[in-house]
Design a protein around this motif. Structure first.
Motif: not given
Length: 201
Positions: A184-201
């Protein structure tokens, strides 16, 4: 990785464009509005990837069970479970992560709250603070009262997203080995964000 023929007759590697590949995401969230509103805001065309976001309002273990049931009903390429440490027991939190990973699911967790991810857009935070302090920090950074279920927060923070990813990575690197319930504190939300960003246009 595919290869293309060069003028000399040899081959050189060519990355497959992920935007040509249709993917189906299932994102199940502990929160009913805050997290779903954020992830639904990613500008991913439906012909590139389909993002099914559900806010279930369940504790981490139940959330993973629900994700398993939903995966049995439909085919998804990626299943993500999004939940916070909050007041859940360390056992429930850690077991949920292990159970999700055993099912082949990925986890975007936050210790202590999802708002840590928002704060990291503005500052590197490596000291555990009460949940209420996250809200106070966001009030200051946004120059207004932070609205928990905001539908515009993704757009408001977008230009600082790279900073948040960098801060989240640096934060995780401070824990060796990682013990999510205690870190505390920590997060892995960035992993999902990075994955979604692969498909953002």
């Amino acid at each position: 990785m595919s290869r293309r023929r060069t003028s000399s007759g040899g081959y050189s590697p060519r990355k497959v464009n992920t935007r040509e590949i249709r993917q189906r995401f299932l994102i199940v969230c502990e929160g009913e509005k805050t997290e779903p509103n954020y992830f639904r805001s990613f500008r991913v065309p439906k012909n590139v990837a389909e993002i099914d976001v559900k806010g279930l309002g369940e504790n981490p273990s139940k959330l993973v069970n629900s994700a398993k049931e939903l995966k049995q009903q439909e085919e998804y390429d990626q299943v993500w479970c999004v939940f916070d440490r909050d007041a859940w027991t360390p056992e429930d939190f850690n077991n949920a992560i292990k159970k999700a990973e055993s099912q082949g699911f990925k986890v975007a967790y936050s210790n202590e709250a999802f708002e840590l991810w928002y704060v990291l857009h503005f500052e590197f935070l490596n000291t555990g603070i009460p949940r209420s302090d996250y809200l106070q920090k966001l009030n200051l950074h946004l120059n207004r009262k932070y609205q928990k279920n905001s539908e515009t927060i993704y757009d408001e923070l977008f230009e600082k997203q790279a900073t948040a990813i960098r801060n989240a990575i640096n934060l995780l690197n401070q824990y060796n080995p990682p013990t999510p319930a205690k870190d505390n504190p920590s997060t892995t939300v960035h992993l999902l964000v990075q994955e979604l960003n692969k498909f953002v246009q």
